[in-house]
Enzyme design. Structure first.
Site, PDB file in Angstrom:
ATOM      1  N   HIS A 221      -5.649   9.254   5.591  1.00  0.00           N
ATOM      2  CA  HIS A 221      -4.715  10.006   6.459  1.00  0.00           C
ATOM      3  C   HIS A 221      -4.211   9.018   7.516  1.00  0.00           C
ATOM      4  O   HIS A 221      -3.633   7.994   7.172  1.00  0.00           O
ATOM      5  CB  HIS A 221      -5.485  11.215   7.014  1.00  0.00           C
ATOM      6  CG  HIS A 221      -4.659  12.270   7.690  1.00  0.00           C
ATOM      7  ND1 HIS A 221      -3.288  12.329   7.653  1.00  0.00           N
ATOM      8  CD2 HIS A 221      -5.044  13.359   8.439  1.00  0.00           C
ATOM      9  CE1 HIS A 221      -2.862  13.387   8.343  1.00  0.00           C
ATOM     10  NE2 HIS A 221      -3.910  14.021   8.824  1.00  0.00           N
ATOM     11  N   GLY A 257      -1.038   3.168   2.827  1.00  0.00           N
ATOM     12  CA  GLY A 257       0.347   3.176   3.277  1.00  0.00           C
ATOM     13  C   GLY A 257       1.312   3.557   2.169  1.00  0.00           C
ATOM     14  O   GLY A 257       2.528   3.595   2.391  1.00  0.00           O
ATOM     15  N   HIS A 260       1.762   9.952  -1.376  1.00  0.00           N
ATOM     16  CA  HIS A 260       1.700  11.121  -0.502  1.00  0.00           C
ATOM     17  C   HIS A 260       1.284  12.353  -1.279  1.00  0.00           C
ATOM     18  O   HIS A 260       1.597  12.476  -2.469  1.00  0.00           O
ATOM     19  CB  HIS A 260       3.060  11.373   0.157  1.00  0.00           C
ATOM     20  CG  HIS A 260       2.949  12.210   1.385  1.00  0.00           C
ATOM     21  ND1 HIS A 260       3.000  13.589   1.346  1.00  0.00           N
ATOM     22  CD2 HIS A 260       2.729  11.872   2.680  1.00  0.00           C
ATOM     23  CE1 HIS A 260       2.835  14.049   2.570  1.00  0.00           C
ATOM     24  NE2 HIS A 260       2.669  13.039   3.404  1.00  0.00           N
ATOM     25  N   ASP A 311       3.136   5.593   7.264  1.00  0.00           N
ATOM     26  CA  ASP A 311       2.233   4.621   7.870  1.00  0.00           C
ATOM     27  C   ASP A 311       2.583   3.157   7.595  1.00  0.00           C
ATOM     28  O   ASP A 311       2.253   2.288   8.408  1.00  0.00           O
ATOM     29  CB  ASP A 311       0.790   4.872   7.389  1.00  0.00           C
ATOM     30  CG  ASP A 311       0.126   6.027   8.132  1.00  0.00           C
ATOM     31  OD1 ASP A 311       0.571   6.318   9.261  1.00  0.00           O
ATOM     32  OD2 ASP A 311      -0.820   6.616   7.591  1.00  0.00           O
ATOM     33  N   ARG A 336       0.692  13.439  17.358  1.00  0.00           N
ATOM     34  CA  ARG A 336       0.327  14.603  16.547  1.00  0.00           C
ATOM     35  C   ARG A 336      -0.354  15.700  17.362  1.00  0.00           C
ATOM     36  O   ARG A 336      -0.398  16.857  16.931  1.00  0.00           O
ATOM     37  CB  ARG A 336      -0.534  14.155  15.358  1.00  0.00           C
ATOM     38  CG  ARG A 336      -0.863  15.234  14.323  1.00  0.00           C
ATOM     39  CD  ARG A 336       0.366  15.888  13.696  1.00  0.00           C
ATOM     40  NE  ARG A 336       1.267  14.996  12.999  1.00  0.00           N
ATOM     41  CZ  ARG A 336       1.158  14.625  11.722  1.00  0.00           C
ATOM     42  NH1 ARG A 336       0.172  15.089  11.000  1.00  0.00           N
ATOM     43  NH2 ARG A 336       2.054  13.804  11.179  1.00  0.00           N
ATOM     44  N   ARG A 355     -11.595  31.232   5.560  1.00  0.00           N
ATOM     45  CA  ARG A 355     -12.875  31.180   4.876  1.00  0.00           C
ATOM     46  C   ARG A 355     -12.607  31.350   3.380  1.00  0.00           C
ATOM     47  O   ARG A 355     -12.621  32.469   2.865  1.00  0.00           O
ATOM     48  CB  ARG A 355     -13.767  32.300   5.410  1.00  0.00           C
ATOM     49  CG  ARG A 355     -15.268  32.132   5.220  1.00  0.00           C
ATOM     50  CD  ARG A 355     -15.627  31.925   3.807  1.00  0.00           C
ATOM     51  NE  ARG A 355     -17.059  31.908   3.571  1.00  0.00           N
ATOM     52  CZ  ARG A 355     -17.552  31.597   2.376  1.00  0.00           C
ATOM     53  NH1 ARG A 355     -16.749  31.261   1.367  1.00  0.00           N
ATOM     54  NH2 ARG A 355     -18.851  31.621   2.199  1.00  0.00           N
TER      55      ARG A 355
HETATM   56  C1  LIG Z   1       0.695   9.916   7.588  1.00  0.00           C
HETATM   57  C2  LIG Z   1      -0.199  10.122   6.432  1.00  0.00           C
HETATM   58  O1  LIG Z   1      -1.303  10.596   6.573  1.00  0.00           O
HETATM   59  S1  LIG Z   1       0.450   9.723   4.923  1.00  0.00           S
HETATM   60  C3  LIG Z   1      -0.957   9.357   3.896  1.00  0.00           C
HETATM   61  C4  LIG Z   1      -1.633   8.097   4.338  1.00  0.00           C
HETATM   62  N1  LIG Z   1      -2.640   7.687   3.380  1.00  0.00           N
HETATM   63  C5  LIG Z   1      -2.504   6.563   2.626  1.00  0.00           C
HETATM   64  O2  LIG Z   1      -1.551   5.812   2.720  1.00  0.00           O
HETATM   65  C6  LIG Z   1      -3.665   6.267   1.714  1.00  0.00           C
HETATM   66  C7  LIG Z   1      -3.175   5.807   0.321  1.00  0.00           C
HETATM   67  N2  LIG Z   1      -2.633   6.927  -0.402  1.00  0.00           N
HETATM   68  C8  LIG Z   1      -3.468   7.815  -1.035  1.00  0.00           C
HETATM   69  O3  LIG Z   1      -4.692   7.661  -1.051  1.00  0.00           O
HETATM   70  C9  LIG Z   1      -2.836   9.017  -1.710  1.00  0.00           C
HETATM   71  O4  LIG Z   1      -1.535   8.727  -2.127  1.00  0.00           O
HETATM   72  C10 LIG Z   1      -2.831  10.242  -0.779  1.00  0.00           C
HETATM   73  C11 LIG Z   1      -4.221  10.509  -0.185  1.00  0.00           C
HETATM   74  C12 LIG Z   1      -1.871  10.066   0.370  1.00  0.00           C
HETATM   75  C13 LIG Z   1      -2.387  11.456  -1.592  1.00  0.00           C
HETATM   76  O5  LIG Z   1      -3.377  11.681  -2.552  1.00  0.00           O
HETATM   77  P1  LIG Z   1      -3.096  12.568  -3.839  1.00  0.00           P
HETATM   78  O6  LIG Z   1      -2.295  13.757  -3.483  1.00  0.00           O
HETATM   79  O7  LIG Z   1      -4.396  12.781  -4.484  1.00  0.00           O
HETATM   80  O8  LIG Z   1      -2.197  11.561  -4.705  1.00  0.00           O
HETATM   81  P2  LIG Z   1      -1.456  11.805  -6.072  1.00  0.00           P
HETATM   82  O9  LIG Z   1      -1.975  13.039  -6.740  1.00  0.00           O
HETATM   83  O10 LIG Z   1      -0.004  11.718  -5.821  1.00  0.00           O
HETATM   84  O11 LIG Z   1      -1.913  10.521  -6.915  1.00  0.00           O
HETATM   85  C14 LIG Z   1      -1.415  10.320  -8.202  1.00  0.00           C
HETATM   86  C15 LIG Z   1      -1.982   9.059  -8.774  1.00  0.00           C
HETATM   87  O12 LIG Z   1      -1.496   7.929  -8.052  1.00  0.00           O
HETATM   88  C16 LIG Z   1      -2.555   7.154  -7.553  1.00  0.00           C
HETATM   89  N3  LIG Z   1      -2.270   6.745  -6.218  1.00  0.00           N
HETATM   90  C17 LIG Z   1      -1.828   7.531  -5.232  1.00  0.00           C
HETATM   91  N4  LIG Z   1      -1.679   6.808  -4.104  1.00  0.00           N
HETATM   92  C18 LIG Z   1      -2.043   5.541  -4.423  1.00  0.00           C
HETATM   93  C19 LIG Z   1      -2.125   4.361  -3.672  1.00  0.00           C
HETATM   94  N5  LIG Z   1      -1.803   4.338  -2.380  1.00  0.00           N
HETATM   95  N6  LIG Z   1      -2.528   3.241  -4.299  1.00  0.00           N
HETATM   96  C20 LIG Z   1      -2.862   3.253  -5.600  1.00  0.00           C
HETATM   97  N7  LIG Z   1      -2.808   4.362  -6.356  1.00  0.00           N
HETATM   98  C21 LIG Z   1      -2.414   5.499  -5.768  1.00  0.00           C
HETATM   99  C22 LIG Z   1      -3.741   8.115  -7.524  1.00  0.00           C
HETATM  100  O13 LIG Z   1      -4.985   7.400  -7.589  1.00  0.00           O
HETATM  101  C23 LIG Z   1      -3.484   8.948  -8.735  1.00  0.00           C
HETATM  102  O14 LIG Z   1      -3.897   8.238  -9.880  1.00  0.00           O
HETATM  103  P3  LIG Z   1      -4.789   8.941 -10.999  1.00  0.00           P
HETATM  104  O15 LIG Z   1      -3.954  10.091 -11.475  1.00  0.00           O
HETATM  105  O16 LIG Z   1      -4.988   7.841 -11.994  1.00  0.00           O
HETATM  106  O17 LIG Z   1      -6.033   9.365 -10.284  1.00  0.00           O
HETATM  107  O1  LIG Z   2       1.152  15.597   5.187  1.00  0.00           O
HETATM  108  C1  LIG Z   2       0.186  14.873   4.898  1.00  0.00           C
HETATM  109  O2  LIG Z   2      -0.641  15.153   3.998  1.00  0.00           O
HETATM  110  C2  LIG Z   2      -0.041  13.590   5.591  1.00  0.00           C
HETATM  111  C3  LIG Z   2       1.103  13.173   6.450  1.00  0.00           C
HETATM  112  O3  LIG Z   2       2.058  12.607   5.987  1.00  0.00           O
HETATM  113  C4  LIG Z   2       1.050  13.475   7.866  1.00  0.00           C
HETATM  114  O4  LIG Z   2       0.126  14.158   8.314  1.00  0.00           O
HETATM  115  O5  LIG Z   2       1.955  13.026   8.602  1.00  0.00           O
END
Ligand SMILES: CC(=O)SCCNC(=O)CCNC(=O)[C@H](O)C(C)(C)COP(=O)(O)OP(=O)(O)OC[C@H]1O[C@@H](n2cnc3c(N)ncnc32)[C@H](O)[C@@H]1OP(=O)(O)O
Ligand SMILES: O=C([O-])CC(=O)C(=O)O
Length: 376
Positions: A221, A257, A260, A311, A336, A355
């Protein structure tokens, strides 16, 4: 009758409630706050206007905004008991732990006695969180007890002023303003949902925000901006970045980074912060970090159709403003907190305790074994 079951680990795709605050991936450029497109807000608004919009439900008039800014300025000072606690936290603590403790301690000192006080508590948190992190940072790293009551009109300039000991340039103040707007609100993300779950028990606002800070800290996140910075600064050139990214992908590493939970093709905040990162790169004469970041973006799209989330370019943008990497996620908190508090108000206005149910996967029946007859 067979029970209908919604699928999706992580509650993905399931509605967990209603909100009038924000849409993600639904209309406009992909992100709206109370009906206003993020591009419009980033171009025209001040962060304090956006905070007002989220917390008070409408855009302020000129007089209302002036009064709100004056109020936030008046709430920047920290009580001595909170400063004493911040001074106990070691320099090698993670700043998100400092934010968590700071929010919690403020709740001890200025308890929310009734929900009628919720707007006051929210204003206090918006005003005090930048002071909390800057006070701890300057004390633990520079040995200085800073005065947190600056006269800067904007939250972003106030934070940079405290951090660097001088008022920021116009470019930096404007970049921080946009950054705080981009990070202010995002529907039912993990940290906001944490705040709403806490609010649904009729807990106090400080507890909701303290819990939300804990959820935001993780690298999946808010912590992704710091993890992205650690990665890009390890690359010496765009070609080096290309090799490094391909290696990571071959090892099936997650690259922070990118990607999503809701957006499928792009995060509308990325194009905006990327432009600011480029301007800031020009300003400092950067020839490495910004081109490295652009190459990372190209490689991830080409290889995996994964796009930069909010990010990724925040990392280089903050770096170019001289902000230490470990303070990146606390800046996300400063923004936030407006969204979290607005969601808590919304939850309280139409509350039922959150819940959900669980699918049990444990054993059906176990016979009791007296303790001296158990193995191992
Ligand atoms: C402001 C924010 O909070 S934005 C989010 C910030 N977080 C990050 O940048 C962390 C890196 N990103 C991630 O871990 C993920 O993309 C998340 C947590 C943001 C979303 O997770 P999910 O909803 O589970 O992703 P999603 O279902 O789209 O993933 C699809 C596939 O792409 C892969 N994938 C998704 N993001 C990434 C990544 N950053 N790097 C490599 N592979 C990735 C997943 O592992 C998944 O592969 P699989 O089907 O073989 O398991
Ligand atoms: O919506 C999300 O899951 C993460 C995100 O991009 C944020 O909190 O800004």
């Amino acid at each position: 009758m067979a029970e209908q079951k919604l699928s999706g680990a992580g509650l993905r795709g399931q509605s967990a409630g209603e909100t009038a605050l924000c849409t993600v991936g639904k209309s406009g450029s992909g992100l709206t706050y109370r009906g206003f497109d993020i591009q419009t807000l980033a171009e025209h608004a001040r962060f304090e206007e956006v905070a007002y919009l989220l917390l008070k439900g409408k855009l302020p008039s000129r007089a209302e905004l002036d009064a709100y800014i004056a109020r936030l300025k008046s709430l920047r000072g920290l009580p001595d008991a909170l400063k004493t606690v911040l001074e106990q936290i070691p320099a090698d603590a993670h700043p998100m732990e400092v934010m968590r403790t700071g929010a919690s301690m403020l709740g001890n000192l200025e308890t929310e006695e009734s929900f009628d006080a919720q707007q006051n508590v929210a204003d206090r948190l918006v005003a005090a969180l930048p002071s909390i992190i800057a006070y701890w940072y300057r004390f633990s790293h520079d040995g200085q007890r800073i005065d947190t009551a600056t006269d800067d009109d904007s939250t972003g300039a106030h934070f940079l002023h405290l951090l660097h000991g001088e008022a920021p340039s116009r470019l930096h103040a404007d970049a921080m303003n946009v950054s705080l707007i981009l990070y202010a609100e995002h529907e039912f993300n993990a940290s906001t949902f944490t705040a709403r779950v806490c609010a649904s028990t009729l807990s106090d606002l400080y507890s909701c925000v303290t819990g939300a800070i804990g959820s935001l800290r993780g690298p999946l996140h808010g912590g992704a901006n710091e993890a992205a910075m650690e990665m890009i600064e390890g690359f010496a050139s765009p070609d080096d970045a290309e090799r490094g990214m391909l290696d990571k992908l071959a090892r099936k590493e997650k690259i922070m980074g990118f990607g999503h939970a809701i957006y499928r093709e792009s995060d509308p905040r990325n194009a905006i912060i990327k432009q600011w990162a480029e301007r800031l790169a020009d300003d400092v004469g950067d020839r490495v970090l910004y081109p490295v970041s652009v190459r990372c973006e190209e490689v991830m799209w080409r290889e995996k159709k994964l796009f930069c989330n909010a990010d990724f370019f925040h990392a280089s943008a903050y770096h170019f403003m001289g902000i230490p990497t470990k303070l990146f996620t606390p800046i996300f908190v400063m923004a936030r907190v407006t969204g979290w508090c607005a969601h808590v108000f919304e939850q309280r206005a139409n509350n039922r305790i959150i819940r959900p149910s669980a699918d049990y996967t444990g054993p059906e029946h176990c016979d009791w074994v007296p303790i001296d007859q158990r193995n191992g």
